[in-house]
Design a protein around this motif. Structure first.
Motif, PDB file in Angstrom:
ATOM      1  N   ARG A   1      38.071  44.132  30.375  1.00 15.08           N
ATOM      2  CA  ARG A   1      38.077  43.676  28.983  1.00 15.08           C
ATOM      3  C   ARG A   1      37.805  42.162  28.912  1.00 15.08           C
ATOM      4  O   ARG A   1      38.522  41.413  28.252  1.00 15.08           O
ATOM      5  CB  ARG A   1      39.398  44.043  28.296  1.00 15.08           C
ATOM      6  CG  ARG A   1      39.601  45.547  28.164  1.00 15.08           C
ATOM      7  CD  ARG A   1      40.895  45.894  27.464  1.00 15.08           C
ATOM      8  NE  ARG A   1      42.043  45.616  28.314  1.00 15.08           N
ATOM      9  CZ  ARG A   1      42.484  46.432  29.280  1.00 15.08           C
ATOM     10  NH1 ARG A   1      41.867  47.572  29.503  1.00 15.08           N
ATOM     11  NH2 ARG A   1      43.539  46.115  30.005  1.00 15.08           N
ATOM     12  N   THR A   2      36.757  41.744  29.616  1.00 14.24           N
ATOM     13  CA  THR A   2      36.441  40.318  29.662  1.00 14.24           C
ATOM     14  C   THR A   2      35.881  39.789  28.345  1.00 14.24           C
ATOM     15  O   THR A   2      35.762  38.570  28.175  1.00 14.24           O
ATOM     16  CB  THR A   2      35.407  40.034  30.778  1.00 14.24           C
ATOM     17  OG1 THR A   2      34.246  40.850  30.565  1.00 14.24           O
ATOM     18  CG2 THR A   2      35.994  40.340  32.154  1.00 14.24           C
ATOM     19  N   GLU A   3      35.574  40.684  27.407  1.00 15.38           N
ATOM     20  CA  GLU A   3      35.049  40.245  26.111  1.00 15.38           C
ATOM     21  C   GLU A   3      35.993  39.289  25.405  1.00 15.38           C
ATOM     22  O   GLU A   3      35.587  38.493  24.556  1.00 15.38           O
ATOM     23  CB  GLU A   3      34.770  41.454  25.205  1.00 15.38           C
ATOM     24  CG  GLU A   3      33.685  42.381  25.694  1.00 15.38           C
ATOM     25  CD  GLU A   3      34.179  43.386  26.720  1.00 15.38           C
ATOM     26  OE1 GLU A   3      35.398  43.351  27.053  1.00 15.38           O
ATOM     27  OE2 GLU A   3      33.364  44.192  27.204  1.00 15.38           O
ATOM     28  N   ARG A   4      37.291  39.349  25.760  1.00 15.12           N
ATOM     29  CA  ARG A   4      38.273  38.483  25.105  1.00 15.12           C
ATOM     30  C   ARG A   4      38.029  37.005  25.404  1.00 15.12           C
ATOM     31  O   ARG A   4      38.629  36.140  24.763  1.00 15.12           O
ATOM     32  CB  ARG A   4      39.691  38.880  25.535  1.00 15.12           C
ATOM     33  CG  ARG A   4      39.952  38.888  27.014  1.00 15.12           C
ATOM     34  CD  ARG A   4      41.213  39.687  27.360  1.00 15.12           C
ATOM     35  NE  ARG A   4      41.298  40.006  28.780  1.00 15.12           N
ATOM     36  CZ  ARG A   4      42.056  39.346  29.645  1.00 15.12           C
ATOM     37  NH1 ARG A   4      42.801  38.348  29.228  1.00 15.12           N
ATOM     38  NH2 ARG A   4      42.087  39.701  30.912  1.00 15.12           N
TER      39      ARG A   4
ATOM     40  N   PHE B   1      30.978  38.519  34.860  1.00 19.54           N
ATOM     41  CA  PHE B   1      31.418  37.519  35.837  1.00 19.54           C
ATOM     42  C   PHE B   1      31.573  36.146  35.183  1.00 19.54           C
ATOM     43  O   PHE B   1      32.477  35.378  35.532  1.00 19.54           O
ATOM     44  CB  PHE B   1      30.447  37.442  37.008  1.00 19.54           C
ATOM     45  CG  PHE B   1      30.704  38.464  38.072  1.00 19.54           C
ATOM     46  CD1 PHE B   1      31.919  38.506  38.739  1.00 19.54           C
ATOM     47  CD2 PHE B   1      29.737  39.398  38.406  1.00 19.54           C
ATOM     48  CE1 PHE B   1      32.170  39.454  39.725  1.00 19.54           C
ATOM     49  CE2 PHE B   1      29.974  40.345  39.402  1.00 19.54           C
ATOM     50  CZ  PHE B   1      31.195  40.374  40.058  1.00 19.54           C
ATOM     51  N   ALA B   2      30.683  35.810  34.250  1.00 23.55           N
ATOM     52  CA  ALA B   2      30.800  34.530  33.545  1.00 23.55           C
ATOM     53  C   ALA B   2      32.109  34.479  32.755  1.00 23.55           C
ATOM     54  O   ALA B   2      32.852  33.485  32.810  1.00 23.55           O
ATOM     55  CB  ALA B   2      29.605  34.333  32.618  1.00 23.55           C
TER      56      ALA B   2
ATOM     57  N   LEU C   1      38.257  33.195  32.334  1.00 18.32           N
ATOM     58  CA  LEU C   1      39.605  33.753  32.230  1.00 18.32           C
ATOM     59  C   LEU C   1      40.456  33.407  33.449  1.00 18.32           C
ATOM     60  O   LEU C   1      41.657  33.133  33.322  1.00 18.32           O
ATOM     61  CB  LEU C   1      39.519  35.275  32.055  1.00 18.32           C
ATOM     62  CG  LEU C   1      38.919  35.765  30.732  1.00 18.32           C
ATOM     63  CD1 LEU C   1      38.692  37.277  30.767  1.00 18.32           C
ATOM     64  CD2 LEU C   1      39.808  35.395  29.556  1.00 18.32           C
ATOM     65  N   VAL C   2      39.830  33.426  34.628  1.00 18.74           N
ATOM     66  CA  VAL C   2      40.558  33.057  35.847  1.00 18.74           C
ATOM     67  C   VAL C   2      41.061  31.622  35.752  1.00 18.74           C
ATOM     68  O   VAL C   2      42.202  31.316  36.103  1.00 18.74           O
ATOM     69  CB  VAL C   2      39.651  33.234  37.100  1.00 18.74           C
ATOM     70  CG1 VAL C   2      40.296  32.585  38.311  1.00 18.74           C
ATOM     71  CG2 VAL C   2      39.396  34.690  37.361  1.00 18.74           C
TER      72      VAL C   2
ATOM     73  N   LEU D   1      22.436  43.043  34.070  1.00 18.87           N
ATOM     74  CA  LEU D   1      22.797  41.796  33.405  1.00 18.87           C
ATOM     75  C   LEU D   1      24.187  41.820  32.751  1.00 18.87           C
ATOM     76  O   LEU D   1      24.881  40.795  32.753  1.00 18.87           O
ATOM     77  CB  LEU D   1      21.719  41.410  32.390  1.00 18.87           C
ATOM     78  CG  LEU D   1      20.526  40.689  33.018  1.00 18.87           C
ATOM     79  CD1 LEU D   1      19.369  40.567  32.035  1.00 18.87           C
ATOM     80  CD2 LEU D   1      20.923  39.307  33.527  1.00 18.87           C
ATOM     81  N   PRO D   2      24.650  42.953  32.203  1.00 19.57           N
ATOM     82  CA  PRO D   2      26.037  42.973  31.707  1.00 19.57           C
ATOM     83  C   PRO D   2      27.059  42.656  32.795  1.00 19.57           C
ATOM     84  O   PRO D   2      28.127  42.094  32.510  1.00 19.57           O
ATOM     85  CB  PRO D   2      26.197  44.400  31.178  1.00 19.57           C
ATOM     86  CG  PRO D   2      24.818  44.795  30.759  1.00 19.57           C
ATOM     87  CD  PRO D   2      23.914  44.172  31.797  1.00 19.57           C
TER      88      PRO D   2
END
Length: 464
Positions: free
Chosen positions: A73-76, A455-456, A461-462, A449-450
């Protein structure tokens, strides 16, 4: 795809141990391998993902394995502003990789970008169309630093030219941009470090950076939020620096839809006339920037051997990507000394797709590659492939599966394999559809590409 079609109707496929299901494999369709079936399946379900397969797992050669630490859920992370660092803006594989990366981040992820480039070039206008602010910086003083203190002082000088308040992530492209990781760390920003070079740090920087500063390049791998490799063979060179489990593999991509549009508009005869190629000529093209690493001198010696075999046919050999310099001068001397009259040198061009469409065989003679763009383009154009089996190429191309492989630096083996490839094409045993099928299944930009976008966001977030 029976189960998928069932699910498309809104129904579910239920497994129960009380039922006996007899599967008579291939009873109706036979046991032959048909590339058209694979292509049709992927075309119908281009981005299908099994909802019951954990995001913490990945398939490697058909076997599930744990991905390790990974954000979901990296969209956050929201929209980001990226600082992209590249050593130049030329028509080369790595800068083109970063340009397509930037275009996707802007148009699909909703990110904004700015570019820090060591050298201007023809790709500048493409970045400007994406709304990117471009800053040219002379990185030579960084590489020529006499000691570590001055190295960091010069990084500090570059840092003062940037507005760090709006930068969320620094993306460093190739080993030449290793100093960008140091730049990001000094500003307290996360970084992605994309590695395209399949070589050791010592060998790469032997003549570029003082030996007692090589540890700074090693530190870039340990300091980057994520060090990203396009294939396992490249990652293996740097594994000793994976001290914090921050290494990841993510493949490169090819925009198959765009290439299909180009192919549909190509007229092979017109392309050949445009570039002075006769209708009866059999064209073998080595496509890629002319440089020592790509081994075009081996190509010339293979041509000499090929010509001596008196094969039936009117053969023309092309070297596309000629760039002025010492190596090209040496190749020109070889051409004269070897008396190769059926070889044409083509300068670097933004019309490289013409030559995939006009050629009968694509040849790659590289000694060192990670995940070469030109090989994927040959797969996408359905151009028969003969290549050296170095590094990531051996992961992309299976021997006599998607193409024909030889060891680097062996002109006689290369000559013979070019003829084998041509003979197989003439006999109707082409591997081009198998190659295209693999590109469609694994390297299509809509799938790959997604992953880069994730990863970006993950890197930010990290850091937070």
């Amino acid at each position: 795809d029976y189960c998928l079609r069932v699910r498309e109707t809104g129904l579910r496929v239920i497994y129960t141990p009380q039922a006996n299901l007899m599967h008579w494999g291939s009873a109706t369709r036979g046991v032959t391998f048909d590339d058209a079936e694979h292509i049709a399946f992927v075309t119908r379900y281009p981005q299908y993902s099994d909802p019951y397969f954990s995001e913490q797992l990945a398939l490697k050669n058909g076997i599930p394995e744990c991905r390790g630490a990974q954000f979901v859920r990296t969209e956050r992370a929201g929209p980001l502003h990226l600082l992209l660092i590249t050593h130049n803006l030329n028509l080369e594989g790595a800068p083109l990789f970063l340009l397509e990366y930037a275009a996707h981040m802007v148009s699909h992820a909703g990110f904004s970008i700015e570019v820090l480039a060591g050298q201007d070039g023809p790709l500048r206008s493409n970045y400007e169309k994406l709304g990117a602010q471009i800053t040219l910086v002379d990185a030579e003083p960084v590489f020529s630093s006499p000691d570590e203190e001055i190295f960091h002082s010069r990084i500090h000088d570059i840092a003062h030219t940037l507005d760090w308040e709006k930068i969320d992530l620094v993306v460093c492209n190739t080993l030449m941009s290793f100093w960008g990781v140091q730049l990001a760390r000094s500003a307290g920003k996360p970084s992605l470090f994309y590695i395209h070079e399949s070589t050791s740090i010592f060998r790469f920087f032997e003549e570029k950076l003082r030996l007692d500063l090589h540890h700074l390049a090693h530190e870039a791998f340990t300091s980057a939020t994520r060090a990203l490799f396009l294939c396992q063979a490249t990652r293996d060179y740097y594994e000793d620096d994976n001290l914090h489990d921050n290494f990841r593999i993510v493949p490169s991509w090819i925009r198959l839809g765009d290439i299909e549009t180009v192919r549909a508009g190509q007229d092979r005869r017109a392309l050949r006339q445009k570039h002075g190629i006769g209708d009866d000529e059999i064209v073998i093209a080595n496509i890629g920037t002319v440089c020592e690493r790509k081994g075009q001198h081996t190509f010339l010696r293979a041509i000499k051997h090929f010509n001596q075999q008196n094969h039936a046919g009117n053969f023309r050999f092309l070297m596309v990507g000629a760039r002025e310099g010492i190596y090209l001068d040496l190749l020109k001397r070889d051409l004269a000394r070897l008396k190769l009259e059926n070889v044409t040198l083509v300068p670097e061009t933004d019309q490289v797709f013409d030559f995939f469409g006009a050629s009968d065989v694509f040849v790659c003679t590289s000694y060192e590659e990670s995940f070469p763009r030109v090989v994927m383009e040959a797969m996408a154009f359905r151009t028969p492939i003969v290549s050296t089996d170095v590094h990531g190429i051996a992961e992309m191309i299976g021997q006599r599966q998607q193409g024909y492989l030889v060891k680097p630096g062996d002109p006689i083996a290369l000559s013979r394999m070019i003829w084998t490839c041509l003979a197989k094409e003439r006999s109707g045993k082409s591997l081009t559809e198998t190659a295209y099928s693999k590109a469609l299944r694994i390297y299509d930009h809509r799938k790959v590409l997604p992953q880069h976008t994730a990863f970006a966001r993950e890197a930010v977030l990290v850091q937070n």
